[in-house]
Design a protein around this motif. Structure first.
Motif, PDB file in Angstrom:
ATOM      1  N   VAL A  10     -44.857  43.008 -33.706  1.00  0.00           N
ATOM      2  CA  VAL A  10     -44.769  43.991 -33.191  1.00  0.00           C
ATOM      3  C   VAL A  10     -44.046  44.898 -34.079  1.00  0.00           C
TER       4      VAL A  10
ATOM      5  N   GLN B 226     -42.432  41.861 -29.229  1.00  0.00           N
ATOM      6  CA  GLN B 226     -44.375  41.357 -29.240  1.00  0.00           C
ATOM      7  C   GLN B 226     -45.111  42.219 -28.086  1.00  0.00           C
TER       8      GLN B 226
ATOM      9  N   ASP C 204     -44.234  32.331 -31.073  1.00  0.00           N
ATOM     10  CA  ASP C 204     -45.763  32.677 -32.216  1.00  0.00           C
ATOM     11  C   ASP C 204     -45.062  33.955 -32.581  1.00  0.00           C
ATOM     12  N   PRO C 205     -44.748  34.236 -33.510  1.00  0.00           N
ATOM     13  CA  PRO C 205     -44.624  34.852 -34.752  1.00  0.00           C
ATOM     14  C   PRO C 205     -45.327  35.752 -34.931  1.00  0.00           C
ATOM     15  N   ASN C 206     -46.816  35.980 -34.453  1.00  0.00           N
ATOM     16  CA  ASN C 206     -47.345  36.952 -35.891  1.00  0.00           C
ATOM     17  C   ASN C 206     -47.774  37.898 -34.204  1.00  0.00           C
ATOM     18  N   ARG C 207     -47.285  38.296 -33.427  1.00  0.00           N
ATOM     19  CA  ARG C 207     -47.544  38.552 -32.661  1.00  0.00           C
ATOM     20  C   ARG C 207     -46.384  39.292 -32.047  1.00  0.00           C
TER      21      ARG C 207
ATOM     22  N   LYS D  52     -46.379  49.982 -33.608  1.00  0.00           N
ATOM     23  CA  LYS D  52     -45.152  49.820 -34.905  1.00  0.00           C
ATOM     24  C   LYS D  52     -44.646  51.499 -35.898  1.00  0.00           C
TER      25      LYS D  52
ATOM     26  N   ARG E  99     -40.741  32.947 -31.454  1.00  0.00           N
ATOM     27  CA  ARG E  99     -41.144  32.272 -33.067  1.00  0.00           C
ATOM     28  C   ARG E  99     -41.598  31.005 -32.716  1.00  0.00           C
TER      29      ARG E  99
ATOM     30  N   TYR F 286     -50.208  26.056 -35.420  1.00  0.00           N
ATOM     31  CA  TYR F 286     -49.639  26.691 -36.670  1.00  0.00           C
ATOM     32  C   TYR F 286     -49.291  25.775 -37.681  1.00  0.00           C
TER      33      TYR F 286
ATOM     34  N   ASN G 265     -36.296  41.236 -31.049  1.00  0.00           N
ATOM     35  CA  ASN G 265     -37.779  40.972 -32.407  1.00  0.00           C
ATOM     36  C   ASN G 265     -39.132  41.497 -30.826  1.00  0.00           C
TER      37      ASN G 265
ATOM     38  N   TRP H  83     -49.195  42.677 -26.945  1.00  0.00           N
ATOM     39  CA  TRP H  83     -50.449  41.776 -26.760  1.00  0.00           C
ATOM     40  C   TRP H  83     -51.500  43.229 -25.573  1.00  0.00           C
TER      41      TRP H  83
END
Length: 302
Positions: free
Chosen positions: A212, A173, A207-210, A182, A205, A298, A171, A175
């Motif tokens: 890609v 990440q 910071d899941p939105n990071r 992606k 988990r 969150y 997984n 930034w």
């Protein structure tokens, strides 16, 4: 299941002679370390894909790993030409297939979505369709039957992306400045992720939105700090502009380029030796001051 691997093992098992390989990252997060390992292992007859082939592809093509280049803009950003690429393009040694930036993104997007083509307007009043038969005019089935252009899907055998961090499962990440990491990951058959840090799954988990690229698309995770040098990794080290300027002089002279490869790539067993050769204080002026971003709550179920 852990997907951690050494760079040598990841490249050795997942990159094969004759493969189509994409090392992506738009100025930011370019995996030079992976490109150097491909050179060390003397892979051959690769088709290299990239939106902006810059110095890493000049090094790889100068080392003889590629027979074809699929690309959009190419050059040494802010400096000049890619002289190894230019020598081969002007001679008999390298096949090229050129698109716009959006044309390359469209090809990756079509590959990721398993579509037969991607439509664009950007090739109107452009000469590229005249020299690239894969850019084809089509008529829109809607509205007034506007003429558009279509590009075919691009599905590399291997995508290699650099990122700030991933867990051992893959997984990943990122930034800072994003390219098409992606899209190329989802379009490719095999994916190698090279990261500055390997972190626990709990960090991902939190910071899941990071994320890609999710673990399901990743075949190998390589922990390789400073593996994007001389490009940069936001928050870890800055772009080494001096290296890009020096490369102009080195790449102009074929003998100088060969000598650089012999010293800095073939003459080092891995990226850690490459960094040791640079010296422990090399990154002092390239290391940024901390600049934490604001945190997000969150929430949690009771």
């Amino acid at each position: 299941m852990s997907k951690l691997a050494t760079m040598a093992d990841a490249i050795g098992s997942l990159v094969r002679d004759g493969d189509t390989v994409a090392i992506e990252g738009f100025t930011h997060l370019i995996s030079f370390a992976a490109g150097h390992e491909i050179i060390r292992q003397r892979k051959r007859d690769l088709t290299l894909c990239r939106l902006t082939p810059d110095v890493i592809y000049d090094q790889m093509i100068g080392a003889g790993v590629a027979s074809k280049l699929i690309f959009s803009w190419l050059g040494n950003p802010g400096v000049g030409s890619l002289h190894a690429v230019r020598r081969l393009v002007e001679g008999p040694g390298l096949e090229i297939e050129e698109y716009s930036h959006f044309g390359m993104v469209g090809r990756y997007t079509a590959g990721a979505a398993n579509l037969p083509f991607y439509p664009l307007r950007t090739f109107a009043d452009c000469d590229l369709p005249e020299v690239n038969p894969n850019i084809k005019p089509i008529t829109s089935p809607f509205d007034d039957g506007e003429t558009l252009y279509a590009v075919p899907p691009l599905k590399p055998d291997v995508a290699i992306i650099h990122a700030q961090r991933a867990d051992a499962n893959g997984n990943t990440q990122i930034w800072g400045l994003l390219g098409c990491q992606k899209e190329v990951a989802f379009a490719s058959k095999r994916v190698i992720v090279v990261v500055e840090e390997v972190v626990e799954e709990s960090v991902i988990r939190a910071d899941p939105n990071r994320v890609v690229v999710p673990a399901m698309k990743v075949d190998a995770v390589v922990h390789c700090p400073r593996g994007a040098h001389p490009s940069y990794a936001q928050g870890y080290y800055d772009r080494d502009n001096r290296f890009y300027r020096d490369w102009e002089r080195i790449s102009k002279d074929e003998a100088a380029l060969t000598a650089w490869l012999d010293e800095w790539v073939h003459g080092t067993k891995d990226h850690s030796e490459y960094l040791a050769k640079l010296g422990e204080h090399y990154f002092d002026d390239l290391t940024p001051e901390p600049a934490p971003s604001g945190s997000v709550d969150y929430g949690a179920y009771r």
